[in-house]
Enzyme design. Structure first.
Site, PDB file in Angstrom:
ATOM      1  N   GLU A 271       1.293  -1.557  -0.018  1.00  0.00           N
ATOM      2  CA  GLU A 271      -0.108  -0.069  -0.124  1.00  0.00           C
ATOM      3  C   GLU A 271       1.108   1.036  -0.161  1.00  0.00           C
ATOM      4  O   GLU A 271       0.351   1.989   0.437  1.00  0.00           O
ATOM      5  CB  GLU A 271      -0.751   0.029   1.364  1.00  0.00           C
TER       6      GLU A 271
ATOM      7  N   GLN B 235       1.040   3.647  -1.665  1.00  0.00           N
ATOM      8  CA  GLN B 235       0.513   4.707  -3.037  1.00  0.00           C
ATOM      9  C   GLN B 235       0.399   5.934  -1.326  1.00  0.00           C
ATOM     10  O   GLN B 235      -0.257   6.820  -1.372  1.00  0.00           O
ATOM     11  CB  GLN B 235      -0.916   4.534  -3.219  1.00  0.00           C
TER      12      GLN B 235
END
Ligand SMILES: [Zn+2]
Length: 206
Positions: free
Chosen positions: A94, A96
């Site tokens: 994850e 991002q």
């Protein structure tokens, strides 16, 4: 020797975490690599201290606050002291959620300079179809496109390859102006193709 950066990126429901977990499995079982898994503390879907794919396969992970990516270096150091040896690979799921301003690009570069291999998985585009956090920036740390894996899903409306996450609020397409990261609320997501993706209120290009 400088470590190698590998990036797994793509749409929601495309199997990014499954791909990450599979590669960690292979590195641990067959490559005898010591792999430390990190994730942003904002990711609550997988449960505390875990990364998890949609099949329910989970692995332990250390949580890092998203606005303080420097904690990555501290976490690596602390875990090495705890387990008593150096890690070969740092895996981040994850990714991002770490923005460029969080310092993640420079921190991963530092890990590579310190001879760690890094593998990160993250969403490429947000619900607006625009770059999400630092995912695309991290291509800059990959030595070739063979180290970048781009995964797509299938459109829930028409079945074509889907590159965009569709955000729905109470079942309706979310407007362009809603925040990039929405915590809580009755939102849900679907994978959609460019034709079926709906984004009310998208400003025209000036
Ligand atoms: Zn479609």
């Amino acid at each position: 020797m400088r470590g190698t950066m590998k990036l797994i990126m793509g749409n929601m429901f495309a199997g990014k975490t499954t791909e990450l977990i599979t590669r960690i499995d292979i590195m641990r079982k067959h490559g005898r690599k010591k792999v430390l898994i990190l994730k942003p503390s904002i990711d609550t879907r997988s449960g505390a201290g875990k990364i998890k794919n949609f099949h329910g396969r989970a692995m332990d992970a250390i949580e890092i606050p998203i606005n303080h990516a420097k904690s990555v270096l501290q976490a690596v150091h602390e875990e090495e002291l705890r387990v008593g040896n150096k890690f070969d690979v740092i895996a981040i799921d994850e990714v991002q959620f770490f923005t460029f301003r969080s310092g993640i690009y420079r921190i991963i570069n530092e890990l590579l300079e310190n001879e760690y291999d890094v593998i990160a998985a993250g969403l490429r585009l947000d619900f607006r179809g625009e770059p999400f956090g630092s995912t695309l920036d991290l291509v800059g740390l990959c030595e070739g496109m063979h180290n970048v894996t781009l995964l797509s899903s299938f459109c829930t409306m028409c079945g074509k390859p889907a590159h965009l996450p569709q955000r729905l609020i109470d079942g309706d397409p979310a407007p362009y102006e809603s925040t990039q990261i929405q915590v809580g609320g009755k939102e849900s997501y679907e994978a959609r193709c460019y034709e079926c993706h709906k984004l009310p209120g998208r400003p025209s290009v000036q």
